[in-house]
Scaffold this motif. Structure first.
Motif, PDB file in Angstrom:
ATOM      1  N   ARG A 148       0.837  -1.205   0.000  1.00 60.17           N
ATOM      2  CA  ARG A 148       0.000   0.000   0.000  1.00 60.17           C
ATOM      3  C   ARG A 148       0.871   1.253   0.000  1.00 60.17           C
ATOM      4  O   ARG A 148       0.585   2.227  -0.704  1.00 60.17           O
ATOM      5  CB  ARG A 148      -0.929   0.002   1.216  1.00 60.17           C
ATOM      6  CG  ARG A 148      -2.139  -0.909   1.060  1.00 60.17           C
ATOM      7  CD  ARG A 148      -3.093  -0.756   2.218  1.00 60.17           C
ATOM      8  NE  ARG A 148      -2.725  -1.578   3.354  1.00 60.17           N
ATOM      9  CZ  ARG A 148      -3.024  -1.305   4.624  1.00 60.17           C
ATOM     10  NH1 ARG A 148      -3.667  -0.175   4.920  1.00 60.17           N
ATOM     11  NH2 ARG A 148      -2.677  -2.116   5.582  1.00 60.17           N
ATOM     12  N   SER A 174       1.107   3.910  -3.093  1.00 59.91           N
ATOM     13  CA  SER A 174       0.780   5.314  -2.894  1.00 59.91           C
ATOM     14  C   SER A 174       1.880   6.214  -3.456  1.00 59.91           C
ATOM     15  O   SER A 174       1.595   7.233  -4.098  1.00 59.91           O
ATOM     16  CB  SER A 174       0.571   5.605  -1.407  1.00 59.91           C
ATOM     17  OG  SER A 174       0.107   6.922  -1.212  1.00 59.91           O
ATOM     18  N   ARG A 200       1.750   6.150  -7.209  1.00 61.33           N
ATOM     19  CA  ARG A 200       0.660   7.015  -7.679  1.00 61.33           C
ATOM     20  C   ARG A 200       1.106   8.466  -7.757  1.00 61.33           C
ATOM     21  O   ARG A 200       0.801   9.181  -8.719  1.00 61.33           O
ATOM     22  CB  ARG A 200      -0.526   6.855  -6.724  1.00 61.33           C
ATOM     23  CG  ARG A 200      -1.721   7.749  -6.981  1.00 61.33           C
ATOM     24  CD  ARG A 200      -1.810   8.936  -6.041  1.00 61.33           C
ATOM     25  NE  ARG A 200      -1.323   8.644  -4.716  1.00 61.33           N
ATOM     26  CZ  ARG A 200      -1.603   9.371  -3.655  1.00 61.33           C
ATOM     27  NH1 ARG A 200      -2.402  10.419  -3.766  1.00 61.33           N
ATOM     28  NH2 ARG A 200      -1.071   9.103  -2.481  1.00 61.33           N
ATOM     29  N   VAL A 252       1.567  10.893   0.901  1.00 60.62           N
ATOM     30  CA  VAL A 252       1.799   9.443   0.865  1.00 60.62           C
ATOM     31  C   VAL A 252       0.731   8.707   1.660  1.00 60.62           C
ATOM     32  O   VAL A 252       0.267   7.641   1.265  1.00 60.62           O
ATOM     33  CB  VAL A 252       3.209   9.109   1.396  1.00 60.62           C
ATOM     34  CG1 VAL A 252       3.428   7.599   1.426  1.00 60.62           C
ATOM     35  CG2 VAL A 252       4.286   9.779   0.536  1.00 60.62           C
ATOM     36  N   ARG A 253       0.300   9.278   2.753  1.00 60.61           N
ATOM     37  CA  ARG A 253      -0.677   8.621   3.624  1.00 60.61           C
ATOM     38  C   ARG A 253      -2.073   8.533   2.989  1.00 60.61           C
ATOM     39  O   ARG A 253      -2.903   7.743   3.446  1.00 60.61           O
ATOM     40  CB  ARG A 253      -0.777   9.377   4.962  1.00 60.61           C
ATOM     41  CG  ARG A 253       0.421   9.169   5.873  1.00 60.61           C
ATOM     42  CD  ARG A 253       0.341  10.074   7.102  1.00 60.61           C
ATOM     43  NE  ARG A 253      -0.892   9.853   7.850  1.00 60.61           N
ATOM     44  CZ  ARG A 253      -1.067   8.889   8.747  1.00 60.61           C
ATOM     45  NH1 ARG A 253      -0.076   8.041   9.009  1.00 60.61           N
ATOM     46  NH2 ARG A 253      -2.200   8.772   9.402  1.00 60.61           N
ATOM     47  N   GLU A 254      -2.311   9.313   1.926  1.00 59.12           N
ATOM     48  CA  GLU A 254      -3.645   9.382   1.338  1.00 59.12           C
ATOM     49  C   GLU A 254      -4.179   8.016   0.916  1.00 59.12           C
ATOM     50  O   GLU A 254      -5.383   7.770   0.968  1.00 59.12           O
ATOM     51  CB  GLU A 254      -3.629  10.315   0.115  1.00 59.12           C
ATOM     52  CG  GLU A 254      -3.521  11.783   0.470  1.00 59.12           C
ATOM     53  CD  GLU A 254      -3.266  12.648  -0.762  1.00 59.12           C
ATOM     54  OE1 GLU A 254      -3.092  13.871  -0.587  1.00 59.12           O
ATOM     55  OE2 GLU A 254      -3.235  12.103  -1.892  1.00 59.12           O
ATOM     56  N   TRP A 255      -3.303   7.112   0.504  1.00 57.05           N
ATOM     57  CA  TRP A 255      -3.755   5.812   0.005  1.00 57.05           C
ATOM     58  C   TRP A 255      -3.476   4.659   0.964  1.00 57.05           C
ATOM     59  O   TRP A 255      -3.706   3.499   0.621  1.00 57.05           O
ATOM     60  CB  TRP A 255      -3.094   5.508  -1.340  1.00 57.05           C
ATOM     61  CG  TRP A 255      -3.820   6.088  -2.510  1.00 57.05           C
ATOM     62  CD1 TRP A 255      -4.665   7.160  -2.532  1.00 57.05           C
ATOM     63  CD2 TRP A 255      -3.761   5.609  -3.860  1.00 57.05           C
ATOM     64  NE1 TRP A 255      -5.121   7.389  -3.800  1.00 57.05           N
ATOM     65  CE2 TRP A 255      -4.587   6.457  -4.645  1.00 57.05           C
ATOM     66  CE3 TRP A 255      -3.086   4.571  -4.499  1.00 57.05           C
ATOM     67  CZ2 TRP A 255      -4.756   6.282  -6.012  1.00 57.05           C
ATOM     68  CZ3 TRP A 255      -3.247   4.391  -5.859  1.00 57.05           C
ATOM     69  CH2 TRP A 255      -4.082   5.235  -6.607  1.00 57.05           C
ATOM     70  N   LEU A 256      -3.009   4.949   2.163  1.00 58.36           N
ATOM     71  CA  LEU A 256      -2.643   3.858   3.062  1.00 58.36           C
ATOM     72  C   LEU A 256      -3.845   3.070   3.564  1.00 58.36           C
ATOM     73  O   LEU A 256      -3.696   1.923   4.015  1.00 58.36           O
ATOM     74  CB  LEU A 256      -1.841   4.387   4.259  1.00 58.36           C
ATOM     75  CG  LEU A 256      -0.419   4.849   3.961  1.00 58.36           C
ATOM     76  CD1 LEU A 256       0.300   5.173   5.260  1.00 58.36           C
ATOM     77  CD2 LEU A 256       0.361   3.802   3.167  1.00 58.36           C
ATOM     78  N   ARG A 309      -6.292   2.199   1.638  1.00 58.22           N
ATOM     79  CA  ARG A 309      -6.847   1.473   0.495  1.00 58.22           C
ATOM     80  C   ARG A 309      -6.148   0.127   0.347  1.00 58.22           C
ATOM     81  O   ARG A 309      -4.924   0.054   0.462  1.00 58.22           O
ATOM     82  CB  ARG A 309      -6.648   2.261  -0.809  1.00 58.22           C
ATOM     83  CG  ARG A 309      -7.270   3.628  -0.804  1.00 58.22           C
ATOM     84  CD  ARG A 309      -6.965   4.371  -2.078  1.00 58.22           C
ATOM     85  NE  ARG A 309      -7.440   3.641  -3.255  1.00 58.22           N
ATOM     86  CZ  ARG A 309      -7.837   4.243  -4.369  1.00 58.22           C
ATOM     87  NH1 ARG A 309      -7.818   5.557  -4.462  1.00 58.22           N
ATOM     88  NH2 ARG A 309      -8.249   3.539  -5.391  1.00 58.22           N
TER      89      ARG A 309
END
Length: 348
Positions: free
Chosen positions: A60, A64, A67, A108-112, A114
């Motif tokens: 994850r 991220s 991305r 970076v934390r935005e997709w953790l 998911r």
């Protein structure tokens, strides 16, 4: 003091190395050391210290960051990512990666939260192996259903080209060429006519949207460019093919399956079973047995899967390609083995 996630990152590094990604192997080992040293990765993973291993936290995190690279939000790091034309350099790339964690932790934390989304079309080689075998038994059109479908790209199985030693199957001009699809010659048979395509997923991806394509691309390992190119080709095919992926649990989806005269009904899944609760698995298998009892030569049922499976209770796990078919009692047949990302399939 060791960080709670450090050893899991090292385990994932070994997995990436075994699957051919030297880039992610090196990054994850350095990230594990950074976690133990109290580096910027600690703040990025704050709140995720005790995420369980199967949640794929390491992937994850890497997804991220990838991305951000694809969105051109990662600055100098893009120069090291092959998916945007860069070249990975472990000695010079790691400091830039670490700097991104320090400077953009919230990005970076935005997709953790998911789950990693993978829709590796290489696994269609395993599905095609089963469809060819089924077609030799009963040459009927196919209604294709998939659980854990993600973006549904494996539902496009008949639109890809498959290359084996001394032969190939599928459209000559296909944007996706699976080479080598098989370790030897292609199995005998004709690519089936697929007359219905439907998938389900608890978090489906719309590959016809920019966001959906980004999500799937971000979880491709950047130094495995062939996988990246296959995915891009599959996006092109998806844009011109009618199919749907429903937001639905696997058990509910299978409960709604029916047979149809004059067609083979196929239920397919790959590298999904470990994420399905034991009770839901039992429910799915019971429903397939129920459907199988009603199947006949004019409306057969086929359960195809490529999953980490044991041949016997004492055997190690292998990525077995298996078929259960009705009429005939649904007895399991092992058709072959596949590599974890699909290619190649070794037919037995």
């Amino acid at each position: 003091m060791s960080h709670p996630q450090a050893e899991r990152f090292r385990e994932q590094a070994r997995g990436c190395r075994n699957l051919g990604s030297r880039m992610y192997d090196g990054l994850l080992r350095r990230l594990a050391d950074d976690l133990d040293a109290g580096g910027p990765s600690v703040a990025v993973l704050s709140g995720h210290e005790h995420d369980p291993g199967p949640s794929g936290l390491a992937l994850r995190l890497l997804g991220s960051v990838h991305r951000l690279v694809l969105e051109r939000r990662a600055g100098a790091l893009a120069a090291f990512y092959p998916t945007v034309g860069g070249t990975w350099d472990p000695e010079h790339g790691w400091p830039v990666f670490r700097e991104l964690l320090a400077e953009q932790p919230e990005a970076v934390r935005e997709w953790l939260d998911r789950p990693p989304q993978t829709n590796d079309v290489g696994r269609s080689a395993a599905l095609m192996t089963g469809l060819l075998e089924a077609g030799r038994r009963r040459p009927l059109p196919v209604r294709l259903f998939e659980i854990g479908s993600s973006g549904g790209l494996n539902l496009l199985v008949d639109r890809f080209r498959y290359v084996g030693k001394g032969g190939a199957l599928g459209p000559d001009d296909a944007p996706v060429v699976l080479d080598p699809a098989w370790a030897g010659a292609p199995p005998p048979g004709v690519v089936p006519r697929v007359v219905e395509r439907l998938g389900s997923d608890v978090m489906p991806i719309d590959v016809r949207s920019t966001e959906g394509r980004l999500a799937l691309t971000a979880y491709v390992w950047p130094d495995q460019v062939a996988r990246f190119e296959r995915l891009r080709g599959a996006f092109r095919i998806a844009s011109g093919t009618a199919y749907d992926v429903r937001r639905q649990a696997a058990g509910d989806f299978v409960d709604a399956l029916t047979l149809q005269a004059g067609t083979t009904t196929v239920l397919w899944h790959s590298v999904l079973w470990q994420y399905v609760a034991v009770e839901e698995r039992a429910r799915i298998l019971a429903r397939l047995d129920e459907l199988g009892a009603a199947a006949d030569e004019d409306s057969p049922l086929l359960h195809l899967f490529a999953e980490p499976t044991r041949r016997t209770p004492d055997s190690p796990h292998e990525f077995l390609v298996c078929a259960h078919s009705w009429p005939g009692g649904g007895r399991r047949r092992i058709l072959g083995t596949m590599a974890p990302h699909g290619l190649p399939v070794t037919v037995e």
